[in-house]
Design a protein around this motif. Structure first.
Motif, short mmCIF file in Angstrom:
data_model
loop_
_atom_site.label_atom_id
_atom_site.label_comp_id
_atom_site.label_asym_id
_atom_site.label_seq_id
_atom_site.Cartn_x
_atom_site.Cartn_y
_atom_site.Cartn_z
N THR A 81 -32.80 -15.89 -1.78
CA THR A 81 -31.63 -16.77 -1.83
C THR A 81 -31.87 -18.06 -1.06
O THR A 81 -31.68 -19.16 -1.61
CB THR A 81 -30.39 -16.05 -1.26
OG1 THR A 81 -30.15 -14.85 -2.00
CG2 THR A 81 -29.17 -16.95 -1.34
N LEU A 82 -32.28 -17.94 0.20
CA LEU A 82 -32.52 -19.13 1.01
C LEU A 82 -33.71 -19.93 0.48
O LEU A 82 -33.68 -21.17 0.44
CB LEU A 82 -32.77 -18.74 2.46
CG LEU A 82 -31.58 -18.14 3.21
CD1 LEU A 82 -31.95 -17.79 4.64
CD2 LEU A 82 -30.39 -19.10 3.19
N GLY A 83 -34.75 -19.21 0.07
CA GLY A 83 -35.93 -19.89 -0.45
C GLY A 83 -35.64 -20.68 -1.70
O GLY A 83 -36.11 -21.82 -1.87
N THR A 84 -34.86 -20.08 -2.60
CA THR A 84 -34.50 -20.76 -3.84
C THR A 84 -33.61 -21.97 -3.55
O THR A 84 -33.74 -23.02 -4.20
CB THR A 84 -33.79 -19.81 -4.80
OG1 THR A 84 -34.65 -18.69 -5.08
CG2 THR A 84 -33.43 -20.50 -6.10
N LEU A 85 -32.72 -21.84 -2.58
CA LEU A 85 -31.86 -22.96 -2.19
C LEU A 85 -32.71 -24.14 -1.72
O LEU A 85 -32.50 -25.29 -2.14
CB LEU A 85 -30.90 -22.53 -1.09
CG LEU A 85 -29.99 -23.64 -0.51
CD1 LEU A 85 -29.09 -24.22 -1.59
CD2 LEU A 85 -29.17 -23.08 0.65
N ILE A 86 -33.68 -23.84 -0.87
CA ILE A 86 -34.58 -24.89 -0.39
C ILE A 86 -35.39 -25.48 -1.54
O ILE A 86 -35.54 -26.70 -1.66
CB ILE A 86 -35.53 -24.32 0.69
CG1 ILE A 86 -34.73 -23.88 1.92
CG2 ILE A 86 -36.58 -25.37 1.09
CD1 ILE A 86 -35.55 -23.11 2.93
N GLY A 87 -35.90 -24.59 -2.39
CA GLY A 87 -36.72 -25.04 -3.52
C GLY A 87 -35.95 -25.90 -4.49
O GLY A 87 -36.48 -26.88 -5.04
N GLU A 88 -34.67 -25.55 -4.71
CA GLU A 88 -33.84 -26.34 -5.61
C GLU A 88 -33.55 -27.73 -5.02
O GLU A 88 -33.52 -28.73 -5.74
CB GLU A 88 -32.52 -25.62 -5.90
CG GLU A 88 -32.65 -24.43 -6.84
CD GLU A 88 -32.92 -24.85 -8.27
OE1 GLU A 88 -32.61 -26.00 -8.62
OE2 GLU A 88 -33.44 -24.02 -9.03
N LEU A 89 -33.32 -27.78 -3.72
CA LEU A 89 -33.06 -29.06 -3.07
C LEU A 89 -34.29 -29.97 -3.14
O LEU A 89 -34.18 -31.18 -3.36
CB LEU A 89 -32.65 -28.84 -1.61
CG LEU A 89 -31.29 -28.16 -1.39
CD1 LEU A 89 -31.07 -27.87 0.08
CD2 LEU A 89 -30.16 -29.02 -1.95
#
Length: 240
Positions: A79-87
């Protein structure tokens, strides 16, 4: 006898190039319908590679009982990794690199070049072997894990190239850069790398490989590249 650090990565990269070139040559012998069938077969194989890697880390046998572990860590990390990756939009950067390479090699009309490059790169870069292998190569002068990975990657990229074309061959570039960076920084990473981190990297990496398989099998558009920061979150989570 003098050992050259990075030997495993050089062999791994060479296997990708050789396998990719052979697959690209073989592609010319395949009909369009057969290429589609092969792509679906790749999708099935990659899905089960992801499932097997995930279950190997998630299921723990205690006597006659089977328990699960790592679910919370995987959920938080993805979840956190994807959030960072999307940003950051890592996926778009991969696509831009693929488009740049396509123009440089004169394959501007090849619509599958970028898809092949991105999918193949993620398949061979994501996973514990791509991280633990270079560390063993640098610290223990043991390239055997990368030699094994070289065989697997050579076969995988050959199949990718037979389906997607020349783009899959260029996955050798990010693989070389990624693994050599880990090799050179191994002395800094190794003291921090615990068993929990290794298992977590393998678990989350396998889940991402599963998503790659879904993209291939069902023509889905899961932006797996944007999940890559989850690996860093795993390391931080295990260190706390």
């Amino acid at each position: 006898m003098i050992y050259i650090v990075g030997t495993g990565t050089f062999v791994n990269t060479g296997a990708i190039v050789v396998g990719g070139v052979l697959g690209y040559i073989f592609q010319r012998l395949l009909k369009q319908s057969l290429q589609k069938s092969i792509m679906q077969a790749i999708g099935v194989a990659v899905v089960f590679i992801g499932i097997s890697g995930t279950l190997a880390q998630m299921l723990v046998v205690h006597g006659t009982q089977i328990e699960t572990t790592g679910i919370l860590m995987a959920t938080i990390s993805l979840t956190l990794g994807t959030l960072i990756g999307e940003l950051i939009n890592i996926d778009a950067q991969f696509v831009k690199l693929g488009q740049w390479l396509r123009q440089k090699v004169g394959s501007g009309s090849d619509s599958r070049f970028v898809d092949g490059f991105v999918s193949a790169t993620l398949t061979v870069c994501v996973g514990a072997m791509a991280i633990i292998g270079p560390i063993q190569d640098a610290l223990q002068h043991d390239p055997n894990m990368l030699f094994t990975k070289a065989i697997l990657d050579g076969v995988i990229i050959a199949i990718y190239a037979a389906t997607f074309g020349l783009g899959a061959v260029f996955s050798a570039l990010p693989v070389f850069g990624f693994q050599m960076t880990i090799t050179l920084l191994a002395t800094l990473i190794a003291p921090l790398l615990s068993t929990a981190m290794t298992n977590g990297i393998s678990l989350v990496g396998s889940m991402m490989i599963f998503c790659i398989g879904l993209n291939l099998l069902f023509d889905m558009k899961i932006r797996v590249a944007n999940m890559l920061p989850a690996i860093l979150v795993v390391v931080l989570y295990a260190a706390i």
